[in-house]
Enzyme design. Structure first.
Site, PDB file in Angstrom:
ATOM      1  N   HIS A  45      19.288  84.623   8.511  1.00 57.13           N
ATOM      2  CA  HIS A  45      19.066  85.542   9.635  1.00 57.13           C
ATOM      3  C   HIS A  45      20.234  85.583  10.615  1.00 57.13           C
ATOM      4  CE1 HIS A  45      14.986  86.383   8.487  1.00 57.13           C
ATOM      5  NE2 HIS A  45      14.632  85.119   8.544  1.00 57.13           N
ATOM      6  N   GLU A 146       6.828  77.836   5.021  1.00 56.94           N
ATOM      7  CA  GLU A 146       6.610  78.922   5.992  1.00 56.94           C
ATOM      8  C   GLU A 146       5.795  80.066   5.392  1.00 56.94           C
ATOM      9  OE1 GLU A 146      10.414  80.452   7.304  1.00 56.94           O
ATOM     10  OE2 GLU A 146      11.277  80.385   5.298  1.00 56.94           O
ATOM     11  N   ASP A 172       7.464  82.538  10.577  1.00 52.22           N
ATOM     12  CA  ASP A 172       6.905  83.028   9.317  1.00 52.22           C
ATOM     13  C   ASP A 172       5.573  82.350   9.015  1.00 52.22           C
ATOM     14  OD1 ASP A 172       8.668  85.036   8.352  1.00 52.22           O
ATOM     15  OD2 ASP A 172      10.165  83.500   7.982  1.00 52.22           O
TER      16      ASP A 172
HETATM   17  C1  3PY Z   1      10.814  80.887  11.038  1.00 51.40           C
HETATM   18  O1  3PY Z   1      10.370  80.599  12.163  1.00 51.40           O
HETATM   19  O2  3PY Z   1      10.142  81.453  10.174  1.00 51.40           O
HETATM   20  C2  3PY Z   1      12.174  80.561  10.698  1.00 51.40           C
HETATM   21  O3  3PY Z   1      12.545  80.677   9.550  1.00 51.40           O
HETATM   22  C3  3PY Z   1      13.115  80.156  11.775  1.00 51.40           C
HETATM   23  O4  3PY Z   1      14.297  80.868  11.693  1.00 51.40           O
HETATM   24 MG    MG Z   2      11.423  81.960   8.397  1.00 53.79          MG
END
Ligand code: 3PY
Ligand code: MG
Length: 263
Positions: A45, A146, A172
């Site tokens: 990102h 995540e 996520d």
């Molecule tokens: C998230 O919070 O999903 C991340 O991958 C942090 O960048």
């Molecule tokens: Mg993420």
């Protein structure tokens, strides 16, 4: 090579990290001198590409901070290239199953432990064959939890040989749990992070948290996580600007920044 962040995780010492999203070598050097234990350059990102990475990693070389790279995807080619340019570990996003975790772990290690192809451009410039001898034990493979699948399979992922740590992507994870991103006090989020901690503890795997806010980082470390990022270059700049504005203008202007804190 010696990976001091990995040594801290193995010794169960708490540690902190800094997240780099902006491709500036002077900023990278500044972050590298912050006193944090590791720095992660974000190719998923962050506003940087591989070409920028080839300049950013040398900017922190020799500083007392472990350089990590979050790759854009769980692909052996991407993992190999990040390691070849000098990352001492990779953070791999969206790991859903033990098979995917195994693929990431083998991409980090030379045969016979894994499938990494030999061509460590930068580290071999500095260390020659010594790098090849130490790399398998010193490179860190960090799998992000995540997604709902990742959460459901967290125990088997934590048990994969060669996965050194799990790392929570809280935003996520909120999506996966059907929560509004940032709802970190929600019992569903808290239950999920507790399950991730339990899986790490029972598999001797370190547990990490992306500290979307410093408060989340501090809370996570207090609850048993071994390491957490404490902020990003962008969040530090934004926070500093907000504080300066608040001091000079009062709360009104500074409040407009609140919704942006995190990245
Ligand atoms: C998230 O919070 O999903 C991340 O991958 C942090 O960048
Ligand atoms: Mg993420």
């Amino acid at each position: 090579m010696k990976n001091t962040a990995l040594a801290q995780w193995r010794a169960k010492q708490k540690s902190t990290g800094i997240w780099s999203n902006l491709p500036d070598i002077h900023l990278a050097e500044l972050l590298g001198r912050s006193g944090a234990d590791w720095i992660c350059f974000d190719l998923q990102h962050g506003l940087m590409d591989y070409s920028a990475l080839t300049h950013l990693l040398p900017a922190v070389c020799g500083l007392p901070i472990t350089p990590l790279v979050r790759v854009a995807a769980n692909q052996p080619e991407q993992i190999g290239k990040a390691l070849d340019v000098g990352a001492h570990g990779v953070i791999v996003p969206m790991v859903n199953t033990a098979e995917e975790a195994h693929q990431a772990a083998t991409a980090c290690r030379y045969p016979p432990d894994g499938l990494r192809s030999c061509g460590p451009m930068r580290d071999s410039m500095l260390e020659g064959f010594d790098y090849l001898e130490s790399a398998n034990n010193e490179i860190a493979c960090i799998a992000m939890i995540e997604t709902t699948d990742g959460l459901a399979n967290v125990d088997s992922i934590a048990g994969v040989d060669g996965v050194d740590a799990l790392f929570v992507g809280p935003m996520d994870l909120c999506y996966g749990l059907g929560l509004t991103p940032g709802d970190f006090d929600n019992p569903k989020f808290r239950d999920a992070t507790a399950a991730i901690l339990t899986a790490c503890e029972s598999n001797q795997c370190a547990a990490g948290m992306f500290g979307y806010t410093p408060a989340l980082a501090a809370k996570s470390l207090a609850e048993g996580f071994d390491f957490a990022s404490i902020g990003t270059d962008i969040s530090f700049a934004r926070t500093g600007m907000s504080q300066a504005l608040r001091t000079v203008q009062g709360d009104t202007q500074a409040d407009t920044n609140k919704k942006n804190v995190g990245y």
